[in-house]
Scaffold this motif. Sequence first.
Motif, PDB file in Angstrom:
ATOM      1  N   ALA A  35     -99.275 -98.868 -26.928  1.00 37.55           N
ATOM      2  CA  ALA A  35     -99.227 -97.444 -26.575  1.00 37.55           C
ATOM      3  C   ALA A  35     -98.399 -97.261 -25.315  1.00 37.55           C
ATOM      4  O   ALA A  35     -98.202 -98.196 -24.540  1.00 37.55           O
ATOM      5  N   VAL A  36     -97.921 -96.031 -25.126  1.00 38.09           N
ATOM      6  CA  VAL A  36     -97.124 -95.687 -23.950  1.00 38.09           C
ATOM      7  C   VAL A  36     -97.642 -94.383 -23.359  1.00 38.09           C
ATOM      8  O   VAL A  36     -98.304 -93.605 -24.039  1.00 38.09           O
ATOM      9  N   HIS A  37     -97.324 -94.177 -22.097  1.00 39.04           N
ATOM     10  CA  HIS A  37     -97.615 -92.885 -21.475  1.00 39.04           C
ATOM     11  C   HIS A  37     -96.456 -92.515 -20.560  1.00 39.04           C
ATOM     12  O   HIS A  37     -95.677 -93.363 -20.148  1.00 39.04           O
ATOM     13  N   LEU A  38     -96.347 -91.223 -20.283  1.00 36.03           N
ATOM     14  CA  LEU A  38     -95.288 -90.735 -19.410  1.00 36.03           C
ATOM     15  C   LEU A  38     -95.788 -89.511 -18.667  1.00 36.03           C
ATOM     16  O   LEU A  38     -96.816 -88.934 -19.021  1.00 36.03           O
ATOM     17  N   SER A  39     -95.056 -89.139 -17.638  1.00 35.74           N
ATOM     18  CA  SER A  39     -95.359 -87.886 -16.939  1.00 35.74           C
ATOM     19  C   SER A  39     -94.092 -87.043 -16.947  1.00 35.74           C
ATOM     20  O   SER A  39     -92.975 -87.572 -16.990  1.00 35.74           O
ATOM     21  N   MET A  40     -94.290 -85.737 -16.944  1.00 38.49           N
ATOM     22  CA  MET A  40     -93.174 -84.795 -16.951  1.00 38.49           C
ATOM     23  C   MET A  40     -93.588 -83.554 -16.195  1.00 38.49           C
ATOM     24  O   MET A  40     -94.774 -83.275 -16.060  1.00 38.49           O
ATOM     25  N   LEU A  41     -92.616 -82.840 -15.657  1.00 38.39           N
ATOM     26  CA  LEU A  41     -92.928 -81.585 -14.990  1.00 38.39           C
ATOM     27  C   LEU A  41     -93.489 -80.606 -16.012  1.00 38.39           C
ATOM     28  O   LEU A  41     -92.889 -80.381 -17.065  1.00 38.39           O
ATOM     29  N   THR A  42     -94.631 -80.064 -15.721  1.00 42.47           N
ATOM     30  CA  THR A  42     -95.287 -79.132 -16.634  1.00 42.47           C
ATOM     31  C   THR A  42     -94.382 -77.948 -16.971  1.00 42.47           C
ATOM     32  O   THR A  42     -94.390 -77.457 -18.100  1.00 42.47           O
ATOM     33  N   ALA A  43     -93.584 -77.503 -16.031  1.00 45.03           N
ATOM     34  CA  ALA A  43     -92.691 -76.361 -16.243  1.00 45.03           C
ATOM     35  C   ALA A  43     -91.552 -76.656 -17.211  1.00 45.03           C
ATOM     36  O   ALA A  43     -90.894 -75.732 -17.692  1.00 45.03           O
ATOM     37  N   ASN A  44     -91.319 -77.905 -17.541  1.00 45.60           N
ATOM     38  CA  ASN A  44     -90.217 -78.280 -18.434  1.00 45.60           C
ATOM     39  C   ASN A  44     -90.672 -78.132 -19.892  1.00 45.60           C
ATOM     40  O   ASN A  44     -90.914 -79.107 -20.599  1.00 45.60           O
ATOM     41  N   THR A  45     -90.754 -76.901 -20.344  1.00 42.33           N
ATOM     42  CA  THR A  45     -91.276 -76.640 -21.687  1.00 42.33           C
ATOM     43  C   THR A  45     -90.404 -77.198 -22.815  1.00 42.33           C
ATOM     44  O   THR A  45     -90.956 -77.621 -23.831  1.00 42.33           O
ATOM     45  N   PRO A  46     -89.066 -77.249 -22.683  1.00 43.80           N
ATOM     46  CA  PRO A  46     -88.296 -77.889 -23.759  1.00 43.80           C
ATOM     47  C   PRO A  46     -88.643 -79.383 -23.905  1.00 43.80           C
ATOM     48  O   PRO A  46     -88.747 -79.880 -25.026  1.00 43.80           O
ATOM     49  N   ALA A  47     -88.827 -80.080 -22.796  1.00 49.38           N
ATOM     50  CA  ALA A  47     -89.209 -81.490 -22.874  1.00 49.38           C
ATOM     51  C   ALA A  47     -90.582 -81.626 -23.513  1.00 49.38           C
ATOM     52  O   ALA A  47     -90.797 -82.498 -24.361  1.00 49.38           O
TER      53      ALA A  47
END
Length: 78
Positions: A35-47
Motif C-alpha cells: 500500500a501507499v499513502h500521500l499528502s496533497m494540499l486540500t485546496a488542489n481539487t483537480p489533484a
Amino acid sequence: MPVSQDSLLLTAQERYGRALMRTFLAALRAKGVGAVHLSMLTANTPARAFYDRLGFAEIDVPDPGPVTYLGRSTTPDL
C-alpha cells in the motif's frame, strides 16, 4: 461536436498521469509494497479528483492542517 484543445490537453494529462501511477504502483508491488499513502494540499481539487479516480481514499489524520492524506493498495486495478 467540436473538441476544445483544453479538453484534449486534460485528456492527455490524465492518460500520462494514470500511466505514471500504474508504473509506479507496479514497481512498488514488485518490491513487496502492499500500500501507499500521500499528502496533497486540500485546496488542489483537480489533484484530489485525479487521485479519487485512481482509487485513493482519504486517511483520517488528527489536525491535518491544509493537507489531505490519501492511501490505496498497490493492486493493479487502474
